[in-house]
Design an enzyme around this catalytic site. Sequence first.
Site, mmCIF file in Angstrom:
data_model
loop_
_atom_site.group_PDB
_atom_site.id
_atom_site.type_symbol
_atom_site.label_atom_id
_atom_site.label_comp_id
_atom_site.label_asym_id
_atom_site.label_seq_id
_atom_site.Cartn_x
_atom_site.Cartn_y
_atom_site.Cartn_z
ATOM 1 N N ASN A 1 63.217 9.002 62.301
ATOM 2 C CA ASN A 1 63.493 9.661 61.024
ATOM 3 C C ASN A 1 64.977 9.746 60.721
ATOM 4 O O ASN A 1 65.395 9.575 59.571
ATOM 5 C CB ASN A 1 62.910 11.083 61.032
ATOM 6 C CG ASN A 1 61.484 11.111 60.550
ATOM 7 O OD1 ASN A 1 61.110 10.367 59.635
ATOM 8 N ND2 ASN A 1 60.661 11.957 61.153
ATOM 9 N N LYS B 1 60.013 10.185 67.197
ATOM 10 C CA LYS B 1 59.913 10.292 65.738
ATOM 11 C C LYS B 1 61.209 10.829 65.141
ATOM 12 O O LYS B 1 61.610 10.409 64.060
ATOM 13 C CB LYS B 1 58.727 11.182 65.346
ATOM 14 C CG LYS B 1 58.445 11.082 63.845
ATOM 15 C CD LYS B 1 57.195 11.753 63.381
ATOM 16 C CE LYS B 1 57.030 11.544 61.879
ATOM 17 N NZ LYS B 1 56.158 12.547 61.254
ATOM 18 N N GLY C 1 52.102 26.207 54.899
ATOM 19 C CA GLY C 1 52.697 25.105 54.160
ATOM 20 C C GLY C 1 51.643 24.041 53.967
ATOM 21 O O GLY C 1 51.402 23.218 54.851
ATOM 22 N N GLY D 1 50.496 19.297 55.632
ATOM 23 C CA GLY D 1 49.660 20.485 55.837
ATOM 24 C C GLY D 1 48.310 20.335 55.159
ATOM 25 O O GLY D 1 47.267 20.736 55.701
ATOM 26 N N ASN E 1 65.526 7.909 57.268
ATOM 27 C CA ASN E 1 65.557 8.823 56.126
ATOM 28 C C ASN E 1 66.886 8.839 55.380
ATOM 29 O O ASN E 1 66.896 8.682 54.163
ATOM 30 C CB ASN E 1 65.144 10.236 56.570
ATOM 31 C CG ASN E 1 63.650 10.435 56.442
ATOM 32 O OD1 ASN E 1 63.145 10.684 55.364
ATOM 33 N ND2 ASN E 1 62.921 10.288 57.540
ATOM 34 N N GLU F 1 66.025 17.697 54.767
ATOM 35 C CA GLU F 1 65.871 18.166 56.142
ATOM 36 C C GLU F 1 66.966 17.599 57.066
ATOM 37 O O GLU F 1 66.779 17.565 58.283
ATOM 38 C CB GLU F 1 64.490 17.749 56.671
ATOM 39 C CG GLU F 1 63.329 18.350 55.887
ATOM 40 C CD GLU F 1 61.972 18.014 56.493
ATOM 41 O OE1 GLU F 1 61.326 18.916 57.036
ATOM 42 O OE2 GLU F 1 61.569 16.833 56.415
#
Lengths: 306, 306
Positions: free
Chosen positions: A189, A185, A7, A12, A193, A267
């Site tokens: 998130n 984290k 990825g 990445g 998010n 996600e």
Amino acid sequence: MKICVIGCGAVGGIFAAHLGRLPDVEVYAYDVAADHVRAINDAGLRLSGAEEFTAPIRATTDPAEIPRCDYGIVATKSIHTEAAIAAAARVFDRASAVCSVQNGAGNEEIIARYVRYVIRGTTFPAGHLIEPGHVGYDIQGDTWIGPFEPTATPMQLLRELAVTLSRSGMNTIALEDARGAQWTKLIFNAATNPVGALTGLDHGSATRFPPTGELFDALIDEGCAVAQALGIRLDQDPRVLVEKGARAPGRHRASMLQDVLARRQTEVDFMNGAIVQWGENVGVPTPLNRAMWALIKGLEESWKQK
Amino acid sequence: MKICVIGCGAVGGIFAAHLGRLPDVEVYAYDVAADHVRAINDAGLRLSGAEEFTAPIRATTDPAEIPRCDYGIVATKSIHTEAAIAAAARVFDRASAVCSVQNGAGNEEIIARYVRYVIRGTTFPAGHLIEPGHVGYDIQGDTWIGPFEPTATPMQLLRELAVTLSRSGMNTIALEDARGAQWTKLIFNAATNPVGALTGLDHGSATRFPPTGELFDALIDEGCAVAQALGIRLDQDPRVLVEKGARAPGRHRASMLQDVLARRQTEVDFMNGAIVQWGENVGVPTPLNRAMWALIKGLEESWKQK
């Protein structure tokens, strides 16, 4: 040493480009975007923003073209972990170790179904794809890695990977227990998010606008309660990450907001969904994280109807 | 009898058109949309959908053109109540009674600052503006009215208004205590409106999709707890309204979703904001209603930035 980056998007790409500058490391990038792979092979992988350079990388859409690698770095969106590691697992053997640097919780569990040694990673650098072969490096930061507990990955492998990444310019800290960094984290998130994605507010505006800033706090409280019940000691108060992000220059859009604007599946299952699931496991109620999860799932559902 | 309809949009238009058919009632419509007013005066107010007819109505953008009226029916969005009643108050005297048929809670308090007798109303008919002078009548239903407690509106006025509305085809029930009907609809609206607005799902889809359907339930639980602490006996379980709406034909978009799609300020302060405020007054926590309020306020805030 051979490293396969699985990825090669924003995060990445930042890892692959840095590693690609080390003379003693061969970097292979596996990515499903054919135009991105072609551009990387034609002219190298270009970074711009926090650092500016172009690194020669071998990229491919076909893992069969990649030799056996010592390490893997998985940087896909969480929703693509399963497909990506299923395709790329052939690159690794019983001595290799594969590290997730993805958002959320639950990726290591998936990777461990395909490779022997898995590393739990949390990374703070962030960026965005500018065009095929070209990644914008928006935010610098450290990476924290530790064994994924069920695979008992040897610390010696972790330390070798940390040293290699740090030499490449990506400062990485190897820990016996990296769950604290990951949950710090994760909780950050899972607060920022969905609120960004549902309101359209950039991170700084959502932090400073009192109604959404207070909602961040309430979501963080729930996540911290789950971490505590799991016996995880957070690295730091996730609010410190919120404040740090809010002071960054420019208007940073949470990755989930970027997903929503592009109508890509988010996600959320690996963020708020993971907190809700772990909360159920340890008996800690998470009604606000569940509400964020439900709203994002509803938003994704609405796209199917149009 | 003279009746002034204040805010002649979807719901106000349905009331005005029905009343306009009664030979013994003069109907005056006050609305700020000049093109709508012009179309009504040119060709009458047209309804289509659940019923089809055109009624002769006098409409104006200037309350100074309206004679003294016996009754007022306020049907603006809640966020426009203050400006509308401030402008139209001159139409009423100490014997007049003004009834809110608006969504949410808190409108009667505003109206009572300008007129002597206020009526607490809750109405179930719904519609949408098709074009100037033309209202789509989507959903039929009853209207429930009662005194706004602080103004001690005489039941005789309530009964006269109920009989007149019922004769016009808008079935209306006069009650000594209309808070139960209002809170039933308030709790229903505070669950379904923000979830629809944040996800883009129509009412039926959001009810049937398990994550959002369960969020409806959790929001309704909070609202019911506040109503109970206030000593308000709900007319019925707000879930009955959710189910009834979900069985209606077509894809009904919650009014707050219509507002969000048009980037109009929503009524969230009068819906979830009212539940949060009353919850604070009686010591009942309402974290989910507060979260919905925060997300909608954040969404409105984001429009200012673009």
